[in-house]
Design an enzyme around this catalytic site. Structure first.
Site, PDB file in Angstrom:
ATOM      1  N   HIS A  17       0.842  -1.205   0.000  1.00 45.07           N
ATOM      2  CA  HIS A  17       0.000   0.000   0.000  1.00 45.07           C
ATOM      3  C   HIS A  17       0.881   1.260   0.000  1.00 45.07           C
ATOM      4  O   HIS A  17       0.592   2.233  -0.707  1.00 45.07           O
ATOM      5  CB  HIS A  17      -0.871   0.053   1.262  1.00 45.07           C
ATOM      6  CG  HIS A  17      -1.873  -1.067   1.393  1.00 45.07           C
ATOM      7  ND1 HIS A  17      -1.966  -1.847   2.514  1.00 45.07           N
ATOM      8  CD2 HIS A  17      -2.839  -1.502   0.554  1.00 45.07           C
ATOM      9  CE1 HIS A  17      -2.949  -2.719   2.358  1.00 45.07           C
ATOM     10  NE2 HIS A  17      -3.491  -2.536   1.180  1.00 45.07           N
ATOM     11  N   LYS A  41     -18.203  -6.002   7.602  1.00 43.52           N
ATOM     12  CA  LYS A  41     -16.939  -6.742   7.652  1.00 43.52           C
ATOM     13  C   LYS A  41     -16.437  -6.767   9.085  1.00 43.52           C
ATOM     14  O   LYS A  41     -16.777  -5.898   9.875  1.00 43.52           O
ATOM     15  CB  LYS A  41     -15.879  -6.053   6.778  1.00 43.52           C
ATOM     16  CG  LYS A  41     -15.865  -6.535   5.344  1.00 43.52           C
ATOM     17  CD  LYS A  41     -14.565  -6.088   4.682  1.00 43.52           C
ATOM     18  CE  LYS A  41     -14.466  -6.513   3.237  1.00 43.52           C
ATOM     19  NZ  LYS A  41     -13.232  -5.999   2.610  1.00 43.52           N
ATOM     20  N   ARG A  90      -1.680  -5.703  -8.557  1.00 45.12           N
ATOM     21  CA  ARG A  90      -0.517  -6.562  -8.311  1.00 45.12           C
ATOM     22  C   ARG A  90      -0.311  -7.557  -9.444  1.00 45.12           C
ATOM     23  O   ARG A  90       0.780  -7.780  -9.907  1.00 45.12           O
ATOM     24  CB  ARG A  90      -0.682  -7.331  -6.994  1.00 45.12           C
ATOM     25  CG  ARG A  90      -0.529  -6.455  -5.773  1.00 45.12           C
ATOM     26  CD  ARG A  90      -1.012  -7.137  -4.549  1.00 45.12           C
ATOM     27  NE  ARG A  90      -2.411  -7.501  -4.695  1.00 45.12           N
ATOM     28  CZ  ARG A  90      -3.171  -7.952  -3.714  1.00 45.12           C
ATOM     29  NH1 ARG A  90      -2.668  -8.131  -2.525  1.00 45.12           N
ATOM     30  NH2 ARG A  90      -4.434  -8.244  -3.927  1.00 45.12           N
TER      31      ARG A  90
END
Ligand code: PNS
Length: 174
Positions: A17, A41, A90
């Protein structure tokens, strides 16, 4: 002034990050790192803890601010005068999720575009989930997260005997 938002869960922030944050902060005049506050969450760290870890890591970057947000990210971006969302990519495996999210966000607000930055190769395999898993089983994670984050991971996971221990309910404790 070009303002961009880098949204995410950041549970916790990793060097992957931070690589994206440093590079985006060199492109945009102002970068808002936005931590999703999502009641559905169950993160390991509270929003406040995630913000503290981010703010500490971003201190050397004067045009970066860290904030919490809830609701739609495009609404948050509009409220801050930002027309760009930044996301890291990524690998090909990230593409489908990111493609769907960027397309949905554009349908929600055509004035907000998503810009992708390819994660540097040394961090291409890192994720917050993987770092938590390695830490949970006693592995050394200091290569992938700042020292303060590694310490908090150790403390949080030690307190639970290695089992996942969400923050919820713990902040009210004395
Ligand atoms: O780090 P993450 O978990 O991949 O980040 C996901 C995040 C926070 C960027 C995404 O879930 C989000 O933007 N949530 C806010 C709700 C929203 O706007 N949903 C519509 C976009 S698909």
């Amino acid at each position: 002034m070009a303002v961009a938002v880098y949204p995410g869960s950041f549970d916790p922030v990793t060097y992957g990050h931070l690589d994206i944050i440093a590079r985006a902060s060199a492109i945009f005049d102002r970068l808002l790192v936005a931590v999703l506050e999502n009641p559905s969450k169950t993160p390991l760290f509270s929003t406040q803890e995630r913000l503290e870890m981010l703010a500490e890591a971003c201190r050397p970057l004067p045009n970066v601010q860290c904030e919490a947000f809830s609701g739609l990210v495009v609404d948050y971006a509009r409220s801050r005068g930002a027309r760009v969302l930044v996301r890291g990519l990524r690998a090909v495996s990230d593409f489908e999720y990111e493609f769907v999210m960027a397309t949905m966000n554009r349908h929600l607000n055509a004035e907000v575009d998503t810009v992708f930055i390819m994660t540097s190769s040394e961090y291409a395999f890192i994720s917050s989930s993987l770092v938590k898993e390695v830490a949970r089983f006693g592995g050394d994670v200091e290569r992938w997260v700042p020292a303060g984050v590694a310490r908090r991971l150790k403390e949080r996971l030690a307190a639970s005997g290695g089992r996942p221990q969400p923050w919820q309910g713990r902040e009210a404790a004395p």
